[in-house]
Every structure is written in C-alpha cells, then in structure tokens.
Design a protein around this motif. Structure first.
Motif, short mmCIF file in Angstrom:
data_model
loop_
_atom_site.label_atom_id
_atom_site.label_comp_id
_atom_site.label_asym_id
_atom_site.label_seq_id
_atom_site.Cartn_x
_atom_site.Cartn_y
_atom_site.Cartn_z
N ARG A 109 -9.07 -7.24 1.23
CA ARG A 109 -8.87 -8.66 1.55
C ARG A 109 -7.43 -9.03 1.82
NH1 ARG A 109 -11.71 -11.82 -3.23
NH2 ARG A 109 -10.38 -10.39 -4.41
N ASP A 110 -6.48 -8.24 1.30
CA ASP A 110 -5.08 -8.64 1.47
C ASP A 110 -4.30 -7.70 2.39
OD1 ASP A 110 -4.75 -6.38 -0.09
OD2 ASP A 110 -4.23 -7.49 -1.92
N GLY A 111 -4.92 -6.67 2.86
CA GLY A 111 -4.27 -5.78 3.81
C GLY A 111 -3.30 -4.78 3.20
N LEU A 112 -3.16 -4.77 1.87
CA LEU A 112 -2.24 -3.83 1.22
C LEU A 112 -2.89 -2.47 1.05
CD1 LEU A 112 -0.72 -6.05 -1.63
CD2 LEU A 112 0.33 -5.43 0.54
N LYS A 113 -2.07 -1.44 1.20
CA LYS A 113 -2.54 -0.09 0.91
C LYS A 113 -2.82 0.01 -0.58
CE LYS A 113 -0.86 4.68 0.80
NZ LYS A 113 0.27 5.58 1.12
N VAL A 114 -4.00 0.53 -0.92
CA VAL A 114 -4.36 0.66 -2.34
C VAL A 114 -3.69 1.87 -2.95
CG1 VAL A 114 -6.27 0.90 -3.96
CG2 VAL A 114 -6.55 -0.51 -1.92
N GLY A 115 -3.62 2.98 -2.22
CA GLY A 115 -2.97 4.17 -2.73
C GLY A 115 -3.82 4.95 -3.70
N GLY A 116 -3.19 5.92 -4.37
CA GLY A 116 -3.92 6.70 -5.35
C GLY A 116 -3.52 8.15 -5.48
N HIS A 117 -2.66 8.69 -4.60
CA HIS A 117 -2.05 10.01 -4.77
C HIS A 117 -3.06 11.16 -4.77
CE1 HIS A 117 0.58 6.97 -6.76
NE2 HIS A 117 1.48 7.56 -6.01
N GLN A 118 -3.74 11.33 -3.65
CA GLN A 118 -4.71 12.43 -3.54
C GLN A 118 -4.05 13.80 -3.72
OE1 GLN A 118 -6.31 11.36 0.32
NE2 GLN A 118 -8.25 10.67 -0.58
#
Length: 779
Positions: A38-47
């Motif tokens: 909804r806000d366009g930000l990258k969620v990320g998570g370090h695969q």
C-alpha cells in the motif's frame, strides 16, 4: 535421534535444510512481490543472508541443540528462524504471510513481539552476540548458588554471528570481560560468507579473527571445506587445488561463485592447467557439477557441520568459523550486491521449479521433499531442542518487605542513602537480599556499593582471597571472591554493563531463577551504553539502574562528567521508568517500589538518577498517601492555597534552592505552592494515558484525572509555574500543556564546567535568586 542410522539422519537433515531454505526465501518473496503493497516501500528480508545459514541453523535446531540451550540468531537470518519454528509448530502460516507487516513475524527475532520461541532478541548487530556471553555468566551465577529448582541441566549459550558483525566493538569488549570471568558453555558460530552490506569483507582483517579468540582462551574450530572438496584434495594434484582456494582473495572467490561453472573452469584452467590432476578434475565435471564442487564449503555441508558441532563435548568457549556462501542455492549467490537483493519473479519461478514446489504448495511443510512426510514429522517431533515444546521458564515472585530500612542521617546525599539502604538489606540476609545481584563497570566504590560488596562478596567461579587482607594491609574494602558472591565486577565498558543487566534481568525466563539486578554507573555515561540499554529494555529485561552522580551538581569534575540530557533519556526510553528523588526517604520508597515493579507482569525496569550533594533531610514520617504520591511522580512540599497564581516545581538536588526561593516569594505571593517531583516520566506517561482514555467512547472509560492533573488542580488557570532541575529544562516544560498554564523552565542547556556548587548554580541559573527572578518575570 540415536535410533536412526547416521545415513538416514543425514538424509532427513538435508531434506529439512532444503525446506528451510525454500520457506525463508518464499516468505521474503511473498512479502515483497505477492502481498499487496500500500505504501510502495520495499519490504526487504535478506534472502542471501538467510541462505548462507540454512545449513548451520538446520543442524543446530533439528539435531544438536537441547532444551536447556539458548540461541541468538543473526538478525538477517530471521526468516530462517521463523521457517524452523514453523516446521516445529511454534509459528503460524498467517504470521509468515504477514512477515514484516503489522502483527506478522518480525523483521528480526523478538522475545516480546514474535509468537515463536525466541531466546534473545536481535537486530542491533553485535548486541545479541554479546548477550549470549553475559547470559552464560548469569547461568553459572544461578547454578553455583542453587537458585531455581536446582534440577536444570547446564545449557550452551549459542550465537550465530555474521562476519561483518565482527566490526562491532562491543563484541570485543564482551570477549575481554568473558575472559576475566572464565566464561563457559558458550558457542559462537561465525557465518563467514565474506560479504557485508556494501561489499566483500577484507581478507587481512578476518585472517586475525582466530588469533583474537585464542588469545582470550577460546577454542577455534574452522569449518572450511566440505566433503566433496576434501575428497578432491586427496586426488593427484589435489593439494594444488587446496592451495589455490586458500590463496584466493575473498572478492575473486565471491565473483566466481556468481559466474558459476564456466567462470570456475576459466580461472582454474588459467592458473592450474599445468597440473595433470587438475585437468583430470576439470574433465570429470561439467559446469554444474564443477560449480557444486567449488562451492562445497563446510558451512553449507550438513555432514561437515554436524561433525564439527558433535565434536565439541566440554564447556570450553568455542568459536566455529563456518565458511559459507552468501545466497547459497539462490540465483545471485556470491554477488557483492546481494545483501538486500530480492529474486525477481522469473528467478523465483525457476527456484520454485528446482525445489519441486507446485502452485498452491508454497506453504506446505513437506512439499517438494522426497522423504515420507511421516518420517519427516517424526524426525521433527524427536528433535532434542523441541522435546519440551516452548522452553521459556518461570520463577516465583520474591516477596518485598512493607518498608525498607532507611538511614536517619540529618544530612545525606541520595547516593549515600542508596548505599546505606542496600547495606541494611544485606545485613538482614532475608529473601530479598539473597535474590539481589549487583554489577558495576569499575565504579563499585564510587557509586556506594562498597558496603554491600563487603557483606555479600564478589562473584567468581573459584574462591580467591583479597590479597590486601591476606597481607594485613588495612582497607575499607573486603573484596573476597567466591561462588557465593553477589556482585559481578566489570571493567570500564558501559555496553557490557547494560548487556549484563539485560541477561540478569531475564534469568527467570532463561534459567528459572529470579534475580533482582542492580547496576550502578556514572550518570553522564549512560549515553555511552545507550544502544545496549535500549536493547535490554526491548527484550523486556527487568533491572534497577542507579546512575550517580548526576548533573552540574558534580561540580569540581567539570563538563565531561556532568550529565545534561539524561532525564530526557529516562523519559524517552520504553520499558524503563525514571525517578530522581531529592531526599533519602523518597529513595527508600522508590527502591522498594522498584523491586516490586521489576517483577510485575506489566512492569519494567527502573532508573534512579541520584546525586552526591548532601542535603539536610526533612524530619517527617511519610504516610501511605505520601508514599503513593512519591511513586506516582510528585507531591506538594508546600501546598498552595486554592486558586494560587504562582507555584515552583523542583526536582532532585536543586530542591533546597527551590525551598529557599519559595520561602522568599511566599511573602509577596501569598498561597504560592512548592511542588517536588520525583518522576516527570511517570507523570507524563499517566497524563498521556488519561488523555487517550478521554478520546474513547463515552461511558466505557475511566474519566478520572491523572496524578499531575490532580496536583495542578488547586492552581488558578492563569497560574505561573517556574520549574527547576539539574538537567535539560525540556523534561519539565511540558507541564504547561496539562492545564494551559504558563511555564518558565530553568535547567541546563549547555556543557557544564568545573567549579563549586554555588558558583555553578549561579552561572547556570539554578540558584534561589534565579528562581525568584523567574517568578518575577512570569508575573
């Protein structure tokens, strides 16, 4: 586990490792590419960071760890941890689907916000690593005193450490402290994937890591080559292959990992083609199998990892240096930019196909695996670590006396009072005394803990007499070290103090034994360890922080030792309620309250900002209502008349100046009041809570006034309030918002300097003349 043949156990471990890698990568992919954004930000998570530790964490959780062991997971491997807990049944699909979203699995493992079995919160790199070391000290403290049920086995404190985390200085401060305290039952597993956030880890720096650990008495176990590579080294000219890899710079090795089999072939042909054995190895492997061979590092080889862990059976602190590949098994393995990289939709489709996962099976526990689901589930159910289900322990509440014995000195500082109150507790040798543990970063005597230590002793694994005492050298300090001692003496490192307090304050949940920790330090140096203090509070650790001396009132020491903004730190830090008593009888009430508050389900830690300034103590016996007001944050020292137009509000060491100013203005402003605050933090918190309650649906809330509203109610709406404290005036200037009254705040806004108290109070506008002038200006 012992009933399984080694080959069968290894096969099941590799299957689960494969599933952990998939689930961690899919959890991150789902958060970034499938869940609505909804806000366009990258969620990320370090695969990539997850992939490098899938083998090590699978080996630990599914085979090696026991219920009594405690583990701190590298922050960026959080999805791997959540995946493992999901397989154990301690994490839900819904929370994995909401990874890094409100109410979902947390970005980094959190004791208080995650539903799975988190031992140590991690996130601020380096702190979780040090936490395991200080928890090991606490475990020995509890064990040697037979606290708790006395039947609990000794566990290993384990940390998964990113190699770039070793740039954090607090890790090395902790290592030195651990050496001093003969730390034991401690494993640190370094994920040596040779990559950091911005690039590749420097070869020269890491070459000294093993030496640093050995210097402080650790065993170092290096997991460098997997079984495939070890076998290739035994072939003709295999020694040259080993030498080539050993000499290969980190940057080149990482680049070749990303380029794959063709890249390896080109490099090896260029450098080693003169050796027939190497040419034969290259001929025996196609590009895919050559890539698999050259990336067969021990940290990503299940057999090598299990062998290394099972080869350590004593309590010597051990550092495992596990060579891994960042992003192992993923399309961007080895690339220097992969730290925060995410697989594209096409890359995930290929990865998914390679994993044998059909559409709709992404969250299935055993989809894509070749072993029978019943065998995999039985293996998970039999994992030693999971044998007892959730492993968080409990401990009974320690009863606190109705009153703490306070000194009756006519003149005293709050710092002196603290030492005497604690000494009285020690002399009574009751249940409270037996559960208190104190610690300090080399300022034990100067923060008035000396009498307590004389009575209760220094803690150590082995007994050591005070040499001065043995040689009959007169000293006020009887510093005898024994396993029964109740003071942990630390070196001058505030980070270590706060992480030690964090570990002590979680002892009831980690080791089943309740401790009431007290840590002392100089107030200005709270800022030095602020990251670690925040970390301790974030874990909901419970302790009493006694910071003394404080403010420019520490006059001769000068600006470097004078604290200004610490009251704001106390007010702004979640999980910590701050107090600054002026008098010793207030302190006794607050210490008693603190011991109870530290044990309450909705309680927290407590910060007492004390002073070395000796004040004339009021001759009074506090009533229950007065004691309640002190705990709530303030009381009228001189109550105002109804509708009074002037009030002075004071806190801490400058209270005598406020008393003198009040006596002066009372002649000109009849009915003026003097309000003494003990905790603007507590008053502000309760005021905001009352404000929020009033905004809810009528009839469903308590509309009673907060303590500060009740305290200020006798004043007229147009009253002028002068506030004064030895700290930043912002801590009290908010009082004008409570009822819209005008506030003139006095305090410290600049660095202090050396001097005596009269000179400094006059220079910085804290003396009675400045207070009187402020009242006049407010009219």
């Amino acid at each position: 586990m012992s009933t399984l043949a080694p080959v069968q156990r290894l096969r099941l471990l590799r299957e689960l490792e494969r599933k952990v890698l998939w689930l961690s990568a899919w959890t991150i992919h789902h958060a970034n590419h499938i869940r609505p954004n909804r806000d366009g930000l990258k969620v990320g998570g370090h695969q990539a960071s997850c992939a490098s530790l899938a083998t090590v964490l699978s080996a630990l959780y599914f085979s090696v760890l026991r219920p009594e062991d405690r583990i701190a997971v590298k922050p960026h491997a959080s999805p791997v941890f959540h995946a493992i807990q999901y397989l154990f049944g301690h994490q839900t699909r819904e929370k994995l689907e909401r990874f890094r979203a409100l109410g979902g699995a947390q970005s980094y493992p959190s004791r208080t916000k995650d539903v799975d079995d988190v031992d140590f919160s991690t996130g601020s790199v380096g702190l979780g690593v040090a936490m395991t070391l200080f928890s090991s000290i606490v475990q020995d403290y509890v064990r040697l005193k037979n606290l708790g049920d006395g039947k609990r086995p000794t566990g290993r404190m384990v940390a998964l450490v990113g190699d770039a985390e070793l740039d954090e200085g607090n890790i090395f401060e902790a290592l030195l402290e651990g050496w001093k305290h003969d730390v034991r039952n401690l494993w640190w597993v370094i994920d040596y994937n040779r990559q950091s956030l911005d690039g590749v880890v420097n070869d020269r720096l890491f070459g000294r890591v093993a030496e640093m650990f050995e210097l402080v008495g650790w065993r170092v176990v290096t997991l460098k080559y997997g079984k495939l590579l070890e076998t290739s080294f035994t072939q003709p000219d295999g020694a040259h292959l080993r030498e080539w890899i050993d000499a290969c710079p980190n940057s080149l090795y990482s680049a070749l990992v990303f380029k794959g089999g063709a890249g390896w072939r080109e490099a090896l042909t260029r450098d080693l083609n003169q050796y027939p054995g190497i040419r034969r190895i290259l001929e025996q492997h196609d590009d895919a199998s050559l890539h698999r061979l050259m990336t067969n590092l021990a940290g990503n080889d299940m057999q090598a990892v299990v062998d290394a862990f099972e080869g350590v059976n004593d309590d010597t602190p051990t550092c495992f240096i596990a060579y891994t590949i960042k992003g192992q098994g993923l399309p961007f393995a080895g690339h220097k930019d992969n730290h925060s990289g995410l697989m594209t939709l096409d890359q995930m489709a290929g990865f998914k196909k390679g994993m044998g996962i059909e559409d709709g099976q992404e969250w299935d526990k055993f989809a894509g695996l070749t072993s029978a689901p019943a065998d995999l589930q039985a293996f998970l159910d039999a994992a030693p670590f999971n044998a007892e289900g959730r492993r968080r322990t409990e401990a009974p509440v320690v009863a606190i006396p109705a009153q703490l014995t306070k000194p009756n000195d006519k003149k005293s500082s709050t710092q002196e009072g603290f030492g005497k109150i604690l000494n009285a507790i020690a002399s009574e040798d009751g249940e409270l005394a037996r559960h208190i543990v104190t610690t300090s970063p080399d300022v034990t005597v100067s923060t008035n803990l000396g009498a307590w230590v004389n009575r209760r002793g220094l803690f150590g694994h082995t007994e050591a007499e005070d040499v001065f005492r043995e040689l009959k050298v007169v000293s006020a300090q009887l510093w005898r070290q024994t396993p029964k001692g109740q003071h942990v003496e630390l070196g001058i490192a505030e980070n270590n103090l706060f992480i030690q307090l964090a570990a002590m304050g979680l002892s009831h949940q980690l080791f089943g034994a309740r401790l009431l920790p007290i840590g002392t330090l100089y107030d200005p140096f709270i800022a030095r360890g602020l990251d670690a203090l925040n970390y301790a509070c974030y874990q909901d650790s419970r302790f009493m922080l006694v910071a003394t001396p404080s403010g420019v009132t520490l006059a001769p020491e000068g600006g470097a030792h004078q604290s200004i903004h610490t009251p704001l730190i106390g007010m702004g830090q979640p999980g910590l309620v701050s107090y600054e008593p002026a008098y010793v009888d207030e302190l006794a009430v607050l210490m008693r309250h603190g011991f109870e508050y530290m044990q309450q389900e909705n309680g927290g830690s407590i910060y007492l900002r004390l002073s070395t300034r000796s004040l004339a103590q009021p001759e009074r016996t506090l009533t229950p209502d007065q004691q309640s007001d002190i705990v709530s944050g303030g009381y009228w020292y001189a109550p105002p008349e109804e509708g009074a137009d002037v009030a002075i509000v004071a806190m801490g060491a400058v209270t005598p100046e406020a008393v003198a100013a009040h006596e002066s203005i009372a002649r000109d402003f009849g009915g003026a009041g003097l309000l003494v605050l003990t905790s603007p933090d507590r008053l502000h918190t309760d005021w905001l809570a009352a404000q929020r309650n009033r905004g809810r649906t009528a009839g469903l809330v308590d509309r009673s006034m907060s303590p500060i509203e009740r305290l200020l109610a006798p004043l007229s709406r147009d009253a002028r309030i002068v506030t004064v404290m030895d700290g930043h005036p912002l801590a009290l200037s908010w009082l004008g918002s409570v009822r819209g009254q005008r506030v003139v705040p006095l305090g410290i806004e600049k660095f202090g300097q050396s001097g005596d108290i009269p000179d400094l109070y006059r220079t910085y506008g804290l003396d009675s003349a400045a207070i009187i002038d402020a009242v006049a200006r407010a009219v």
